[in-house]
Design an enzyme around this catalytic site. Structure first.
Site, PDB file in Angstrom:
ATOM      1  N   CYS A 279     -20.266   2.218   7.247  1.00  0.00           N
ATOM      2  CA  CYS A 279     -19.619   1.330   8.354  1.00  0.00           C
ATOM      3  C   CYS A 279     -18.321   2.107   8.727  1.00  0.00           C
ATOM      4  O   CYS A 279     -17.540   2.309   7.898  1.00  0.00           O
ATOM      5  CB  CYS A 279     -19.382  -0.141   7.843  1.00  0.00           C
ATOM      6  SG  CYS A 279     -18.201  -1.125   9.096  1.00  0.00           S
TER       7      CYS A 279
ATOM      8  N   CYS B  36      -0.139   4.515   7.026  1.00  0.00           N
ATOM      9  CA  CYS B  36      -0.812   4.478   8.260  1.00  0.00           C
ATOM     10  C   CYS B  36      -0.089   3.552   9.220  1.00  0.00           C
ATOM     11  O   CYS B  36       0.369   2.523   8.989  1.00  0.00           O
ATOM     12  CB  CYS B  36      -2.346   3.848   8.047  1.00  0.00           C
ATOM     13  SG  CYS B  36      -3.054   4.694   6.824  1.00  0.00           S
TER      14      CYS B  36
ATOM     15  N   CYS C 261     -17.136  -9.203   4.192  1.00  0.00           N
ATOM     16  CA  CYS C 261     -16.323  -7.652   3.846  1.00  0.00           C
ATOM     17  C   CYS C 261     -15.206  -7.824   2.873  1.00  0.00           C
ATOM     18  O   CYS C 261     -14.308  -8.745   3.467  1.00  0.00           O
ATOM     19  CB  CYS C 261     -15.947  -7.304   5.338  1.00  0.00           C
ATOM     20  SG  CYS C 261     -17.181  -7.192   6.597  1.00  0.00           S
TER      21      CYS C 261
ATOM     22  N   ARG D  78     -19.306  -3.551  16.586  1.00  0.00           N
ATOM     23  CA  ARG D  78     -18.569  -4.908  16.230  1.00  0.00           C
ATOM     24  C   ARG D  78     -17.259  -4.914  16.737  1.00  0.00           C
ATOM     25  O   ARG D  78     -16.481  -4.062  16.579  1.00  0.00           O
ATOM     26  CB  ARG D  78     -18.610  -4.848  14.614  1.00  0.00           C
ATOM     27  CG  ARG D  78     -17.901  -6.270  14.262  1.00  0.00           C
ATOM     28  CD  ARG D  78     -17.721  -5.986  12.723  1.00  0.00           C
ATOM     29  NE  ARG D  78     -18.894  -5.604  12.187  1.00  0.00           N
ATOM     30  CZ  ARG D  78     -19.019  -4.925  10.787  1.00  0.00           C
ATOM     31  NH1 ARG D  78     -17.824  -4.683  10.110  1.00  0.00           N
ATOM     32  NH2 ARG D  78     -19.974  -4.837  10.298  1.00  0.00           N
TER      33      ARG D  78
ATOM     34  N   CYS E 219     -19.938  -5.971   1.993  1.00  0.00           N
ATOM     35  CA  CYS E 219     -19.501  -4.854   2.359  1.00  0.00           C
ATOM     36  C   CYS E 219     -18.168  -4.516   1.867  1.00  0.00           C
ATOM     37  O   CYS E 219     -17.214  -5.355   1.868  1.00  0.00           O
ATOM     38  CB  CYS E 219     -19.367  -4.744   4.055  1.00  0.00           C
ATOM     39  SG  CYS E 219     -18.541  -3.022   4.563  1.00  0.00           S
TER      40      CYS E 219
ATOM     41  N   CYS F 192      -0.792  -0.187  10.388  1.00  0.00           N
ATOM     42  CA  CYS F 192      -1.191  -1.104   9.242  1.00  0.00           C
ATOM     43  C   CYS F 192       0.061  -1.820   8.787  1.00  0.00           C
ATOM     44  O   CYS F 192       1.348  -1.241   8.377  1.00  0.00           O
ATOM     45  CB  CYS F 192      -1.799  -0.522   8.215  1.00  0.00           C
ATOM     46  SG  CYS F 192      -2.194  -1.577   6.928  1.00  0.00           S
TER      47      CYS F 192
ATOM     48  N   CYS G   4       0.921  -1.306   0.000  1.00  0.00           N
ATOM     49  CA  CYS G   4      -0.005  -0.083   0.116  1.00  0.00           C
ATOM     50  C   CYS G   4       0.769   1.386   0.049  1.00  0.00           C
ATOM     51  O   CYS G   4       1.849   1.353   0.703  1.00  0.00           O
ATOM     52  CB  CYS G   4      -0.797  -0.001   1.088  1.00  0.00           C
ATOM     53  SG  CYS G   4      -1.954   1.364   1.378  1.00  0.00           S
TER      54      CYS G   4
END
Length: 411
Positions: free
Chosen positions: A202, A69, A109, A272, A142, A72, A65
């Protein structure tokens, strides 16, 4: 405890607590912890009974990626030894999703690393959504693909997506300390795009990144204002090779307080328990089911979770039941507002509604205390400041099975 009685009353009315009340929940003592869980459990059961919704993650594209972040393992510059692969084909993703559905998952998801999808990526994911829906009937899908450009949410909705996930993660004030390659406002914009396209939004948070109680309350109140239908609460999994690998600040007790505070602020929303429950809640996971009405089944994106059969046994042993495919997750007032989907709050006062703020900001001080007092109602000794927890690296395992491998998934 007057504080908890007040919070239960507000939760049953879908009324926002004050910021001070939310902070007071995080400051309760260990002696009061079971009282906090019992109080938030009343709100949870009022809106969701004893049902637990199961969700299943499929990592469509792992690693590499360009975003930075800090939490991550797929980030730019990550040295974490995770699985790295490009896009799964629709039939591969559908097979992975079927494993979760057969394990009891009601929602799949679909997640892909990256800043955001290209139009070609949206086409690819649209084909995957259609393949999953054809094979698995009424399963909810999702998508979680990063920052959305104009028109992309609408295209995902047309392809059959039911929801879109994009977390705020932390407070606006501290967001720049976690990520520099995009902004907090970018994330808010994507959640709003999902809403506008008719997708169920979400959006949640990550706890355990060194944030303060004020940061946690800020992000949960911001989520309330955004009005998502589901709020995933992640607990940081400190992965070796990431900047936050040494952040071990969470205890099971603190995790329970965070979940309780989230339930009080967003009483009628799907809360969740997401990544990190096995690492930080550990043997206290069953207590967390009294606060949250939804969990992920099996593994996460790049790390392993508890065995799927153990999740099901835990739910049954704790006296809860898996939510069936034909059951509507959200309370009637939310579901009916979107034709059986996820709800807005025309009646006023639901999670994210501004009708209860009385000009004081979303749930601001002075709105609902009755006596105008904004101080915590509890006279209990505040929770002591704990040192950082000893690292439990033995509980952090890189995912080596399921999507992107030849091994059977954990579901």
């Amino acid at each position: 405890m007057d504080l908890l009685n007040t919070l239960v009353d507000k939760g049953l009315r879908r009324e926002s607590p004050t910021r001070e009340e939310a902070l007071a929940v995080l400051a309760t003592s260990d002696d009061d912890l079971l009282d906090v869980v019992a109080a938030a459990g009343k709100v949870r059961r009022h809106w969701f009974g004893r049902r637990v919704k199961l969700n299943y993650l499929v990592n469509l594209k792992s690693g590499l990626c360009p975003e930075d972040c800090s939490y991550c393992s797929q980030r730019l510059g990550s040295k974490a030894e995770i699985l790295k692969y490009t896009w799964l084909k629709p039939d591969q993703a559908s097979a992975a999703a079927a494993a979760g559905v057969s394990g009891g998952a009601k929602r799949v998801c679909l997640v892909a690393s990256g800043r955001g999808p290209t139009d070609r990526d949206v086409d690819r994911v649209s084909d995957t959504i259609k393949a999953i829906k054809e094979q698995n009937g009424d399963v909810e899908v999702c998508a979680c693909l990063g920052l959305l450009s104009d028109g992309q949410a609408e295209r995902l909705r047309e392809a059959g997506a039911d929801a879109y996930n994009h977390n705020l993660n932390t407070s606006e004030a501290t967001y720049g300390d976690i990520t520099t390659t995009h902004t907090y406002a970018d994330r808010v914009d994507t959640v709003n795009k999902a809403h506008a396209a008719g997708l169920s939004a979400c959006s949640g948070l990550i706890a355990g990144m060194g944030e303060s109680d004020e940061d946690l309350v800020d992000v949960v109140f911001s989520l309330r204002e955004l009005d998502p239908d589901s709020v995933p609460v992640n607990f940081l999994i400190p992965m070796e090779g990431t900047p936050l690998a040494k952040e071990w600040h969470l205890t099971p007790q603190r995790c329970l307080r965070i979940l309780a505070m989230t339930r009080f602020v967003c009483p009628d929303v799907e809360v969740r328990i997401a990544g990190g429950r096995e690492v930080h809640l550990r043997t206290m996971q069953p207590l967390a089911l009294h606060l949250a009405n939804s969990i992920f089944l099996g593994d996460y994106l790049t790390s392993e979770g508890q065995a799927g059969h153990a999740d099901l046994e835990m739910i049954a042993d704790a006296g809860f039941e898996v939510e069936g495919a034909g059951e509507v997750t959200l309370p009637e007032h939310r579901a009916s507002a979107r034709g059986g989907g996820c709800g807005s709050h025309a009646e006023g006062g639901g999670c994210g509604s501004h009708a209860d703020a009385d000009g004081a900001g979303a749930g601001g001080c002075g709105s609902h205390a009755g006596n105008g007092v904004c101080a915590p109602a509890s006279a209990s000794t505040p929770a002591p400041v704990r040192p950082a927890e000893e690292p439990r690296t033995d509980l952090v395992a890189v995912r080596r099975r399921g999507a992107g491998t030849d091994l059977a998934p954990n579901a």
